[in-house]
Design a protein around this motif. Sequence first.
Motif, PDB file in Angstrom:
ATOM      1  N   GLU A 117     -23.197  32.051  34.518  1.00 14.86           N
ATOM      2  CA  GLU A 117     -22.119  32.806  33.884  1.00 14.86           C
ATOM      3  C   GLU A 117     -21.806  34.125  34.590  1.00 14.86           C
ATOM      4  O   GLU A 117     -20.946  34.879  34.147  1.00 14.86           O
ATOM      5  CB  GLU A 117     -22.444  33.039  32.410  1.00 14.86           C
ATOM      6  CG  GLU A 117     -22.459  31.754  31.606  1.00 14.86           C
ATOM      7  CD  GLU A 117     -22.604  31.979  30.113  1.00 14.86           C
ATOM      8  OE1 GLU A 117     -21.891  32.821  29.547  1.00 14.86           O
ATOM      9  OE2 GLU A 117     -23.444  31.290  29.503  1.00 14.86           O
ATOM     10  N   SER A 118     -22.502  34.397  35.685  1.00  8.53           N
ATOM     11  CA  SER A 118     -22.159  35.570  36.486  1.00  8.53           C
ATOM     12  C   SER A 118     -21.083  35.244  37.517  1.00  8.53           C
ATOM     13  O   SER A 118     -20.592  36.125  38.215  1.00  8.53           O
ATOM     14  CB  SER A 118     -23.401  36.115  37.196  1.00  8.53           C
ATOM     15  OG  SER A 118     -23.879  35.192  38.164  1.00  8.53           O
TER      16      SER A 118
ATOM     17  N   ASN B 119     -18.494  29.083  28.613  1.00  6.80           N
ATOM     18  CA  ASN B 119     -17.883  30.409  28.564  1.00  6.80           C
ATOM     19  C   ASN B 119     -16.806  30.460  29.631  1.00  6.80           C
ATOM     20  O   ASN B 119     -17.080  30.765  30.793  1.00  6.80           O
ATOM     21  CB  ASN B 119     -18.943  31.488  28.808  1.00  6.80           C
ATOM     22  CG  ASN B 119     -18.367  32.898  28.751  1.00  6.80           C
ATOM     23  OD1 ASN B 119     -17.185  33.089  28.492  1.00  6.80           O
ATOM     24  ND2 ASN B 119     -19.212  33.886  29.007  1.00  6.80           N
TER      25      ASN B 119
ATOM     26  N   HIS C 203     -15.714  37.773  27.804  1.00  6.83           N
ATOM     27  CA  HIS C 203     -16.748  37.128  28.618  1.00  6.83           C
ATOM     28  C   HIS C 203     -18.143  37.634  28.268  1.00  6.83           C
ATOM     29  O   HIS C 203     -19.066  36.834  28.025  1.00  6.83           O
ATOM     30  CB  HIS C 203     -16.471  37.340  30.108  1.00  6.83           C
ATOM     31  CG  HIS C 203     -17.399  36.558  30.989  1.00  6.83           C
ATOM     32  ND1 HIS C 203     -17.109  35.275  31.414  1.00  6.83           N
ATOM     33  CD2 HIS C 203     -18.624  36.855  31.493  1.00  6.83           C
ATOM     34  CE1 HIS C 203     -18.117  34.826  32.149  1.00  6.83           C
ATOM     35  NE2 HIS C 203     -19.038  35.767  32.207  1.00  6.83           N
TER      36      HIS C 203
ATOM     37  N   LYS D 143     -21.149  35.551  26.544  1.00 13.81           N
ATOM     38  CA  LYS D 143     -22.414  35.429  27.277  1.00 13.81           C
ATOM     39  C   LYS D 143     -23.583  35.898  26.413  1.00 13.81           C
ATOM     40  O   LYS D 143     -24.632  35.234  26.346  1.00 13.81           O
ATOM     41  CB  LYS D 143     -22.342  36.239  28.568  1.00 13.81           C
ATOM     42  CG  LYS D 143     -23.563  36.101  29.487  1.00 13.81           C
ATOM     43  CD  LYS D 143     -23.305  36.828  30.805  1.00 13.81           C
ATOM     44  CE  LYS D 143     -24.459  36.628  31.784  1.00 13.81           C
ATOM     45  NZ  LYS D 143     -25.690  37.318  31.332  1.00 13.81           N
TER      46      LYS D 143
ATOM     47  N   ARG E 173     -24.199  33.441  23.549  1.00  7.90           N
ATOM     48  CA  ARG E 173     -24.789  32.202  24.061  1.00  7.90           C
ATOM     49  C   ARG E 173     -26.258  32.411  24.432  1.00  7.90           C
ATOM     50  O   ARG E 173     -27.088  31.516  24.257  1.00  7.90           O
ATOM     51  CB  ARG E 173     -23.970  31.691  25.249  1.00  7.90           C
ATOM     52  CG  ARG E 173     -22.634  31.048  24.828  1.00  7.90           C
ATOM     53  CD  ARG E 173     -21.729  30.702  26.008  1.00  7.90           C
ATOM     54  NE  ARG E 173     -22.466  30.154  27.130  1.00  7.90           N
ATOM     55  CZ  ARG E 173     -22.965  28.905  27.189  1.00  7.90           C
ATOM     56  NH1 ARG E 173     -22.764  28.081  26.160  1.00  7.90           N
ATOM     57  NH2 ARG E 173     -23.617  28.484  28.237  1.00  7.90           N
ATOM     58  N   GLU E 174     -26.573  33.599  24.955  1.00  6.23           N
ATOM     59  CA  GLU E 174     -27.971  33.893  25.299  1.00  6.23           C
ATOM     60  C   GLU E 174     -28.841  33.983  24.044  1.00  6.23           C
ATOM     61  O   GLU E 174     -30.015  33.614  24.058  1.00  6.23           O
ATOM     62  CB  GLU E 174     -28.044  35.196  26.097  1.00  6.23           C
ATOM     63  CG  GLU E 174     -27.523  35.074  27.522  1.00  6.23           C
ATOM     64  CD  GLU E 174     -27.445  36.414  28.229  1.00  6.23           C
ATOM     65  OE1 GLU E 174     -27.594  37.459  27.547  1.00  6.23           O
ATOM     66  OE2 GLU E 174     -27.206  36.421  29.451  1.00  6.23           O
TER      67      GLU E 174
END
Length: 204
Positions: free
Chosen positions: A135-136, A179, A188, A192, A195-196
């Motif tokens: 996701e980065s 995402n 975003h 993130k 989701r984490e």
Amino acid sequence: MIETFTAADNKPRCEWCAASQLYIDYHDNEWGYPVVDDQRLFEKICLEGFQSGLSWLTILVKRENFRAAFANFDFNQVATFTDEDIERLVLDAGIVRHRGKITATVNNAKKAQQIIKEFGSLAAYFWQYEPKRDESIEPEVLATCDESIALSKDLKKRGWKFVGPTTMYAFMQAMGMVNDHALTCIGHAKSKQLREQLIRPKTS
């Protein structure tokens, strides 16, 4: 690359939501944020099916009407809908009056019950198809992915309707399984983080 725009509050958002305040509200409060509640998941997958061939704005405008028509997407209630209910809904101007999509929703409610018997919850079933991504990295603009194709194939095998690979990818985006907010979009980082923190549901 996913484009962004700067809204009236000077915050960057995914460009697709620029056309309407309804889009912005949906983008800011729902889209891309993980969902594990079965009733909300059923609503999302049904509405994505109704959206097929139409704009998502059409669905958002009518969403409260859809909720009223389909018992707030309580699949246990929708599964009991009769032919008379279907005829009533076909005449309901507040929703999308597509007979095939209406009957599919009733059919899919029954199939949802079967999945819950097998997996314990819809969430446990759907989340096993979560793609593994970094996701980065800026998300790609996709219509499908391997996992949405696999999910579509399995749902069709189980008798679900209006669950093609493109519809399933849109569902995965909406429920936060992926995402797809642009890296610079305000959504975003929120997606993130959520989701984490999410505890992925497991099958019973």
